[in-house]
Scaffold this active site. Structure first.
Site, short mmCIF file in Angstrom:
data_model
loop_
_atom_site.label_atom_id
_atom_site.label_comp_id
_atom_site.label_asym_id
_atom_site.label_seq_id
_atom_site.Cartn_x
_atom_site.Cartn_y
_atom_site.Cartn_z
N GLU A 27 -16.47 50.54 -35.59
CA GLU A 27 -16.41 49.08 -35.60
C GLU A 27 -17.41 48.53 -34.60
OE1 GLU A 27 -13.10 45.47 -35.05
OE2 GLU A 27 -12.51 47.57 -34.83
N GLU A 173 -6.09 43.98 -41.65
CA GLU A 173 -4.89 43.51 -40.94
C GLU A 173 -4.62 42.02 -41.17
OE1 GLU A 173 -5.10 44.72 -36.84
OE2 GLU A 173 -4.91 46.85 -37.33
N TYR A 244 -0.74 53.01 -34.02
CA TYR A 244 -1.16 53.63 -32.77
C TYR A 244 0.08 53.93 -31.93
CZ TYR A 244 -5.76 51.70 -33.97
OH TYR A 244 -6.93 51.38 -34.61
N GLU A 292 -6.34 53.45 -39.97
CA GLU A 292 -6.41 53.37 -38.50
C GLU A 292 -5.21 54.14 -37.95
OE1 GLU A 292 -7.09 49.72 -36.36
OE2 GLU A 292 -8.27 48.87 -38.01
#
Length: 500
Positions: A27, A173, A244, A292
């Site tokens: 990114e 997202e 995450y 992700e």
């Protein structure tokens, strides 16, 4: 010593591994691009400014696909700003990360980098501040042969042949209120459906990924997937997941239990996908793109103090320790155990930003998490055997009973190889493990790789890049199809067997 058993059958298969499950992510964030994959005037750079030392490490990982250019960044990005003569490219404010984006690296440079790194592109389009029209335009620029405005513009920019990008993310997202252009599930579902439809009008060979929940902890999780997919199920091919984990309470056993949470997350999302399928009476199956995933928490405090509106700051630069590598290994095992439905995954990210590879002006090195990621990518190609594990358990306050042993077996029939990946989560005891491999009686152990360290907080740095590094074990034995081994306490293990 604790005892455990792994149970497999060569005819009881979970599914074939899609190599894209070992993908990653770049990114426009922090030093992922600038000083990461691209650094003009560096002694490590080639004639285009691409860092050759980073390319070598990416090739070592055998990364099959890389998601680009974001992430939160993409929801405010104008791809046109990053193509054409560099002297004419505008510097822009990036609201996602409160920095200045110079646009000196863009789509065409990334396409060149991907070829050099031996990887494919997973391209994201801006469905935050833009929409279907701009997505159609960038697809035309990338994939149309010529004779149109945007394809001829690509040629004018020096790229005669199309980039031929086959996998496209429909935004990022979009359930998150932090996202530029944040939408409700119904709003996003409609725009995702129309964007995918227009893009497939132009290139029917592409696949598209719709945004699922940005984490399991979102208040809208589940409702978002159901309502959004009800709008776009027929137009899209994959549903994304993001997650995450961190060890903020400094509780290693609880931290390592997060792989069970990841497993439950995947199973829950699949249930919703199949519910929508049933409601629509559809024959089409939606698979998952876990685009992700990683450990992310070490850099949070430092990031809260960063100066705003600068270029390529040291942002999200987690320094990973040994226990992080164990969880990353367990997360890889978890996704492989769902290989029938998890077809794409992206370790976020690849260089400097929550990454397995770190750089400085004087070199590049492997973080602790580099090794399980590399081992899974290199040795995890083939078919996943349905792997049952009978092992001691421990109690997690978040997830209940958690197995002390995570494991999965991959059979590469073409190469006549069998690989066992395993994490012993027990912090105190080694584990004696057996498996009835009589269906593979003509296979022998060729290698047992171990990643372990007495210090759970041990890290790799530029000054000490091999503090946490793989070693080899002679603990694995195969006799008449009976496999036995010892997985040391708190260890990542790769046992490779090959036909005689």
């Amino acid at each position: 010593m604790k005892k455990a058993e792994i149970i497999v059958d060569k005819y009881y298969l979970t599914g074939k591994v899609d190599k894209r499950i070992f993908g990653s992510f770049i990114e426009h964030l922090g030093r992922a691009v600038y000083e990461g994959i691209y650094q003009e005037n560096s002694p490590f750079a080639d004639e285009q400014g691409m860092r050759k030392d980073v390319i070598d490490l990416v090739k070592e990982l055998q990364v099959p696909i890389v998601r680009y250019p974001g992430g939160n960044f993409v929801s405010g990005y104008h791809w046109e700003d990053g193509v054409g003569p560099k002297s004419e490219r505008p510097s822009k404010v990036d609201l996602a990360w409160s920095v200045i984006e110079t646009n000196q690296f863009g789509l065409n440079e990334f396409a060149d980098w991907a070829k050099k790194a031996g990887t494919q592109i997973m391209m994201a389009v801006n469905l935050g501040t833009r929409g279907p029209e701009e997505a159609k335009d960038v697809l035309e620029y990338c994939n149309f042969k010529g004779g149109t405005y945007y394809s001829d513009l690509r040629k004018k920019h020096g790229y005669e042949q199309p980039h031929d990008i086959k996998l496209w993310c429909l935004g990022n997202e979009m359930d998150g209120p932090w996202q530029m252009g944040h939408k409700t599930a119904k709003e996003y579902g409609r725009v995702a459906a129309e964007t995918s439809r227009l893009m497939k009008f132009m290139d029917p060979t592409i696949e598209t990924v719709a945004c699922g929940s940005s984490s399991l902890t979102m208040d809208t999780f589940g409702y978002w997937e159901d309502e959004m997919l009800s709008e776009c199920y027929d137009q899209v091919d994959y549903l994304s997941l993001h997650q995450y984990y961190g060890n903020r309470d400094n509780n290693t056993t609880e931290f390592l239990a997060n792989s069970k949470g990841m497993d439950e997350f995947i199973s829950s999302v699949l249930s919703i996908c199949d519910c929508v399928k049933a409601k629509k009476r559809s024959k089409k199956q939606i698979n998952l793109s876990f685009d992700e995933w990683n450990v992310w928490y070490h850099s949070n405090e430092a990031d809260s103090q960063l100066e705003k509106w600068v270029q390529a700051p040291h942002q999200l630069e987690d320094v990973y320790n040994f226990e992080d590598a164990l969880l990353v290994g367990s997360m890889l095992i978890t996704m492989l155990r769902h290989a029938d439905r998890v077809k794409v995954a992206c370790l976020a990210q690849l260089v400097n930003v929550i990454a397995p590879i770190m750089t400085s002006d004087t070199g590049a090195w492997r973080q602790t998490i580099f090794y399980p990621y590399m081992h899974a990518s290199v040795f995890g190609r083939g078919t996943v055997l349905n792997t049952l594990v009978q092992a001691p358990v421990y109690e997690s306050k978040t997830y209940g009973e958690v197995s002390c042993l995570d494991s999965v077996c991959i059979w590469n029939e073409e190469a006549e190889e069998l690989t066992v990946f395993a994490v012993n989560k027990d912090l105190e005891e080694d584990m004696q493990v057996t498996c009835d491999f009589r269906q593979f009686a003509d296979y022998k152990v060729v290698e047992h790789i171990v990643l372990t360290n007495d210090d759970m907080k041990a890290v790799n740095t530029e000054a000490a890049p091999d503090c946490v590094a793989p070693v080899y074990s002679n603990a694995s034995v195969m006799e008449d199809g009976r496999f036995s081994t010892v997985f040391g306490k708190h260890s990542w293990n790769v046992v490779r067997l090959k036909k005689n």
